[in-house]
Design an enzyme around this catalytic site. Structure first.
Site, short mmCIF file in Angstrom:
data_model
loop_
_atom_site.label_atom_id
_atom_site.label_comp_id
_atom_site.label_asym_id
_atom_site.label_seq_id
_atom_site.Cartn_x
_atom_site.Cartn_y
_atom_site.Cartn_z
N LYS A 127 1.05 -1.20 -0.10
CA LYS A 127 -0.12 0.17 0.05
C LYS A 127 1.03 1.16 -0.03
O LYS A 127 2.23 0.90 0.17
CB LYS A 127 -0.96 -0.19 1.06
N TYR A 163 -12.33 -2.80 -3.74
CA TYR A 163 -12.82 -2.85 -2.68
C TYR A 163 -14.36 -2.84 -2.37
O TYR A 163 -15.08 -2.46 -1.42
CB TYR A 163 -12.43 -1.39 -1.65
N PHE A 175 -15.48 3.17 7.02
CA PHE A 175 -14.10 3.48 6.49
C PHE A 175 -13.98 3.56 5.10
O PHE A 175 -12.91 3.75 4.75
CB PHE A 175 -13.23 2.38 7.42
N ARG A 198 -1.40 -14.40 4.40
CA ARG A 198 -2.16 -13.55 5.51
C ARG A 198 -1.59 -13.73 6.84
O ARG A 198 -1.41 -12.97 7.63
CB ARG A 198 -3.89 -13.87 5.36
N THR A 249 -5.25 -7.53 10.82
CA THR A 249 -5.68 -6.15 9.91
C THR A 249 -5.03 -4.94 10.48
O THR A 249 -4.58 -4.20 10.05
CB THR A 249 -7.24 -5.97 10.03
N ARG A 293 2.54 -6.57 9.46
CA ARG A 293 1.94 -5.49 10.13
C ARG A 293 2.42 -5.38 11.65
O ARG A 293 2.29 -4.29 12.14
CB ARG A 293 0.47 -5.67 10.16
N ASN A 328 -1.84 -0.12 7.12
CA ASN A 328 -1.27 -1.42 7.51
C ASN A 328 -0.40 -1.99 6.59
O ASN A 328 -0.45 -3.46 6.52
CB ASN A 328 -2.57 -2.31 8.12
N HIS A 357 -1.98 -5.48 1.59
CA HIS A 357 -3.37 -6.30 1.23
C HIS A 357 -3.00 -7.72 0.64
O HIS A 357 -2.05 -7.76 -0.15
CB HIS A 357 -4.12 -5.42 0.07
N GLU A 410 -9.46 -10.62 -7.67
CA GLU A 410 -8.42 -9.40 -7.65
C GLU A 410 -7.43 -9.47 -8.54
O GLU A 410 -6.84 -8.63 -8.99
CB GLU A 410 -8.12 -9.34 -6.28
#
Ligand code: IDP
Ligand code: MG
Length: 153
Positions: free
Chosen positions: A9, A49, A57, A85, A91, A102, A112, A115, A126
């Site tokens: 990100k 998203y 948010f 993950r 998260t 993270r 964070n 993704h 995706e």
């Protein structure tokens, strides 16, 4: 063999952590088969998203994700969705376990760093949003025989 979408990100790139983040996945043995530096357009952010569109948010998330360049990548390995993950951590950076990306590098709720797709269906959806089939290169590597055993197939 499974594939998943990774996004580093804007905060990951702005903070100069892209290389270290990619290294964690490489060191784990996940194969990098696609990579792209890009600005996320509001249109693509909305598609990516879409499952979160009703969340409070959501507007802030789209603003954050479109504010500076991101790095999009596709990783390939057995069980890669779960593995990635786990390496990313929970998260919220302030809640994520030390040792995760993270948990080690983020202390924020929204910022964070990464993704990762959360299911095979979302991974397929995706990946198709970010990459054309001819932009993915899943070449065999001699090291693969030491990373993937018969039990992993
Ligand atoms: P994930 O990235 O761990 O899969 P999701 O629930 O899919 O988490 O949320 C997508 C992204 O939206 C998060 O990575 C984070 O950047 C942001 N986000 C999630 N929950 C909140 C929140 O409560 N406040 C602000 N941003 C949030
Ligand atoms: Mg998610």
């Amino acid at each position: 063999m499974e594939r998943t979408l990774l996004l580093i990100k804007p905060d990951g790139l702005q903070r100069g952590l892209a290389g270290r983040i990619l290294t964690r996945f490489e060191e784990k043995g996940l194969k990098l088969i696609g990579l792209k530096l890009m600005m996320l357009s509001p249109e693509l952010a909305a598609k990516h998203y879409a499952p979160h569109v009703e969340r409070p948010f959501y507007p802030g998330l789209v603003k954050y994700m479109t504010s500076a360049p991101i790095l999009a990548a596709v990783l390939e390995a057995p069980r890669v969705i779960d593995t990635m993950r786990t390496l990313m951590g929970a998260t919220f950076g302030w809640k994520a376990e030390p040792g995760t990306i993270r948990g080690d590098f983020s202390n924020s709720t929204a910022y964070n760093l990464v993704h990762g797709s959360d299911s095979p269906e979302n991974a397929e959806r995706e990946i198709a949003l970010f990459f054309n089939a001819d932009e993915l290169h899943s070449a065999d590597r001699s090291i693969d025989t030491w990373l993937v055993s018969e039990d992993d197939q």
